[in-house]
Write a protein that holds these residues in place. Sequence first.
Motif, PDB file in Angstrom:
ATOM      1  N   ARG A 130       0.826  -1.215   0.000  1.00 57.71           N
ATOM      2  CA  ARG A 130       0.000   0.000   0.000  1.00 57.71           C
ATOM      3  C   ARG A 130       0.854   1.257   0.000  1.00 57.71           C
ATOM      4  N   ILE A 131       2.049   1.179   0.607  1.00 63.33           N
ATOM      5  CA  ILE A 131       2.932   2.344   0.635  1.00 63.33           C
ATOM      6  C   ILE A 131       3.399   2.693  -0.770  1.00 63.33           C
ATOM      7  N   ASP A 132       3.609   1.671  -1.604  1.00 59.97           N
ATOM      8  CA  ASP A 132       4.105   1.908  -2.960  1.00 59.97           C
ATOM      9  C   ASP A 132       3.161   2.778  -3.772  1.00 59.97           C
ATOM     10  N   PHE A 133       1.859   2.691  -3.474  1.00 62.88           N
ATOM     11  CA  PHE A 133       0.885   3.436  -4.270  1.00 62.88           C
ATOM     12  C   PHE A 133       0.926   4.937  -3.986  1.00 62.88           C
ATOM     13  N   TYR A 134       1.628   5.342  -2.931  1.00 58.33           N
ATOM     14  CA  TYR A 134       1.760   6.770  -2.669  1.00 58.33           C
ATOM     15  C   TYR A 134       2.841   7.400  -3.544  1.00 58.33           C
ATOM     16  N   PRO A 175       4.080   8.840  -6.828  1.00 57.04           N
ATOM     17  CA  PRO A 175       3.343   9.367  -7.990  1.00 57.04           C
ATOM     18  C   PRO A 175       3.785   8.757  -9.316  1.00 57.04           C
ATOM     19  N   ASN A 176       4.947   8.101  -9.337  1.00 51.06           N
ATOM     20  CA  ASN A 176       5.463   7.581 -10.610  1.00 51.06           C
ATOM     21  C   ASN A 176       5.581   6.059 -10.611  1.00 51.06           C
ATOM     22  N   GLN A 224     -10.046   4.618  -4.502  1.00 55.66           N
ATOM     23  CA  GLN A 224     -10.101   5.288  -5.787  1.00 55.66           C
ATOM     24  C   GLN A 224      -8.726   5.399  -6.427  1.00 55.66           C
ATOM     25  N   GLN A 225      -7.730   5.759  -5.631  1.00 59.40           N
ATOM     26  CA  GLN A 225      -6.378   5.875  -6.174  1.00 59.40           C
ATOM     27  C   GLN A 225      -5.862   4.519  -6.639  1.00 59.40           C
ATOM     28  N   ILE A 226      -6.120   3.464  -5.864  1.00 59.48           N
ATOM     29  CA  ILE A 226      -5.663   2.123  -6.232  1.00 59.48           C
ATOM     30  C   ILE A 226      -6.324   1.679  -7.528  1.00 59.48           C
ATOM     31  N   ILE A 227      -7.625   1.927  -7.656  1.00 57.33           N
ATOM     32  CA  ILE A 227      -8.347   1.522  -8.863  1.00 57.33           C
ATOM     33  C   ILE A 227      -7.765   2.195 -10.094  1.00 57.33           C
TER      34      ILE A 227
END
Length: 881
Positions: free
Chosen positions: A544-548, A550-551, A584-587
């Motif tokens: 989950r940390i990886d999704f923060y 931006p790239n 939403q961000q993960i999707i």
Amino acid sequence: MEQSKIVVLTKKLLRDYYEYGDIAELETMFSEDVIAFGIHSDSYAAGKDGASQCLRQMYYDLKSCRVTKLKCLEKATDYGWVVRANLVFSTTNRMRNMHQVLVMFRDTAAGRRICGLHFQHDMRHELLYQSVSSRILNRGELADGSMDEVMDMVASYVNCAYVQYRPDHELPVDYYSEELWRMLGYKSGPAFGQQFAGQDILLERLVHPHDLVPSREEIKRQLLKSDSYQVEFRLRRADDSYIWCIECGRYVLDPKSGIGTFNAVITNLSPLKQTHASFLYNLRHDRLTNLYNKKAFCRRAAEVLADNPDTEFEIMRFNIARFKVINDLFGEETGDKLLRYIAHFLKSIKLEPCVYGRLYADNFLLCYPTHNDMRNHMISSLQMLAETFALDYRIEFYFGVYTIRDTSLSVTTMIDRASMGLAKAAHNGVVACGEYGEDMRDNIVNEQVIVNNMQSSLQRDEFLVYIQPKYELMSEKIVGGEALVRWLHPQLGFISPARFIPIFEKNGFIYQLDKYVWERACQILREDIDAGRPVLPISVNVSRIDFYSPNIVQVFEQLIEKYDIPPRLLELELTESAYVENPQQIIEITKELQHRGFPILMDDFGSGYSSLNMLKDMPVDILKIDLQFLSDSDKEDNGRGGNILNSVVRMAKWLHIPVIAEGVEKQQQVDFLRTIGCECVQGYFFSKPVPLEVYRELVGKGGSKAVLPVHLGPEDTVDMMTMSAQLTVLFNGAGGAIGLYELVGGTLEILRANDGYFKLFGDSHDNVYGPDSSTIDRIDYRDRELFWQTIRKAEHSKSVEECELRRYCADGRLLWVRVRASIIYVEQMRTLLYLVMEDVTPLAEEREQLRQMLERLRAINPQEVAALEQEFNSLLKLRRC
């Protein structure tokens, strides 16, 4: 273009550049021969490209810049205009920076163009600001400085004036800048001179009588040690009021005339003095609650502890449970009102010696003596306070306490220990107050050891990538692997992932470690391709940390481009908890990754609380179900664990999503997973995570033959599928075809089938368990009513009922099948039953031949045929028995 327009344009160009790095409009105004000189430049940059490059390089040091003051002064020249701009700006590293910029304009045939830019540090103004600020805030002696550093000041930064006067009687002034009379409130220079009746300006008449002698004595004292001085005194204004000033100057002796003069800058301190008290208050207090901030709390608490060495104290930190929910539901204004309500209560206690403060947000601090059961009194009082706050919502507090036994510790460390107790209470959720214990300190020390070694271990490749194979269940062949990280430290030895992964997730280092594993997985795939070895997909974990980051999408794209591998070979495993925290961000990110060809696996499906929502919204290619999530069931779970797992697999098949069961450790689990149509498995029963060389050897050998079962845990591990295991033995041990069915309304759906079922009808697992499977459609339309009658009869009689009917196989053949129906249980609209099916086609064909023969004989001799039919029916009954 008028001069005022030049100033407006210059301000806009410089503000856009300093605050946003925008040089687009500047570039459009460059002349072909423009020159630029940056802050750190060694030489001029010539030409448009050179000037643009100079500006870009200089902006690298100005990122996150905010201009707080910008003043421009324009001047006409023989070839155009020169604008001198003085800027005050702040950056993330420094609050006050001062630059001076010269912008040179020239008129050309194409219009007015910028032909020169010169950036330089305004060191003199910065030194003056630092000098005055230091004097006001610290009341300490200032560093000596040369006269060049305090002359020629610009009044736009601080209200100051330059004066030059002689040390004669009454201190006659030889020169003063116009800022002096403005500072003293006069309308003009002549008006200022009128009070001296046209004679010399006498500084002595302006200085407050009480300050004249002390200030002169202080100047003499400082000049005995240095050639510069700084002194404070009051000056009389035009309205006869006084303002506080600071004089920074130097005594200069003319060697020719032998006459000495004071060259000084006089700065108006009154605005600073007026704000000094409120500034210091704001410096020490929280603006919202007017309680001490952390720094002031620590200072005051240290003083209280030092003044009461024989008294035992505690540090308490407490916060409001689910405070964010209060802000979301009722608005931040209500949240702030609640914080002020708590602060007002703390200030009203007036318990001595006791210190209160606000750490941040909804976190408060207390330091109080332990006598008279003060802790419980504080907690109960605050809990009662929460009940009196007018809000239709239950307000609760969590408390963390550290009893001070080592007064040599800093107050900051004491707060940290109280914070550990708070974290314990918040995590527990049942106990409102958590107290610091030495075991917490040991955990912190162990955590710090890991943190101290993590970066160097990553650089030395002490993190190893092991691979756990994934198997296709029916063939037991390896179809891929999962890359898992292991830490082998030269001094600390093997460090379990369960120990370091949670720490890395908390401090953010997991992103660096994950990127290391991702790249190592790509390297392995590239090596297999180059060596001509079998190439199977490798899945990597995305936390989950990886999704923060931006790239993150670009990171994966760069990896597959760097190693030239198809994205389908790098599978990405996402945990369900990541979706729950930020759906939403993960999707959005997973859709983009899937669009670029990366398979998406949902790991630990069913372990969270939003599985169905996740399955509806997320672009998932494969589900991974950890059998461990059912392991907490009681042994006598009446088959509920197996039914849950079966339902998940069925639901996934309806959505055309393959399923991988991980955590498989027993033969019993393997047999059960086969009966419910699970495609792939992963677990210690087949293989533990192994080094790369071992994994490649397993793949080369085809997988299962070289794999030895490995069992973990004690022998009395909880059996999570008691009834399911019994059915598995029954299914695969019995002869013939057996199917377990669920009847809901008029829909009959197969849940499990044994090996005999697939052998008899020739169906694949996908056809049997897939969403398009239909049991009734396989029965010949002439016999469907007979089938339903048999089912209803079995429900009514509570015993085994049978019939013979025609059923189609997968290849289109029509078989005669004897069906024995038995009801397991009936629950409201749901009936669970199993059917035992036997191929009786040869017998049916014999019967048909005999029937046709009897028809022919009946036409010849009816009486004799009737006797034969009676004898045949008797034999048939004996055969069935």
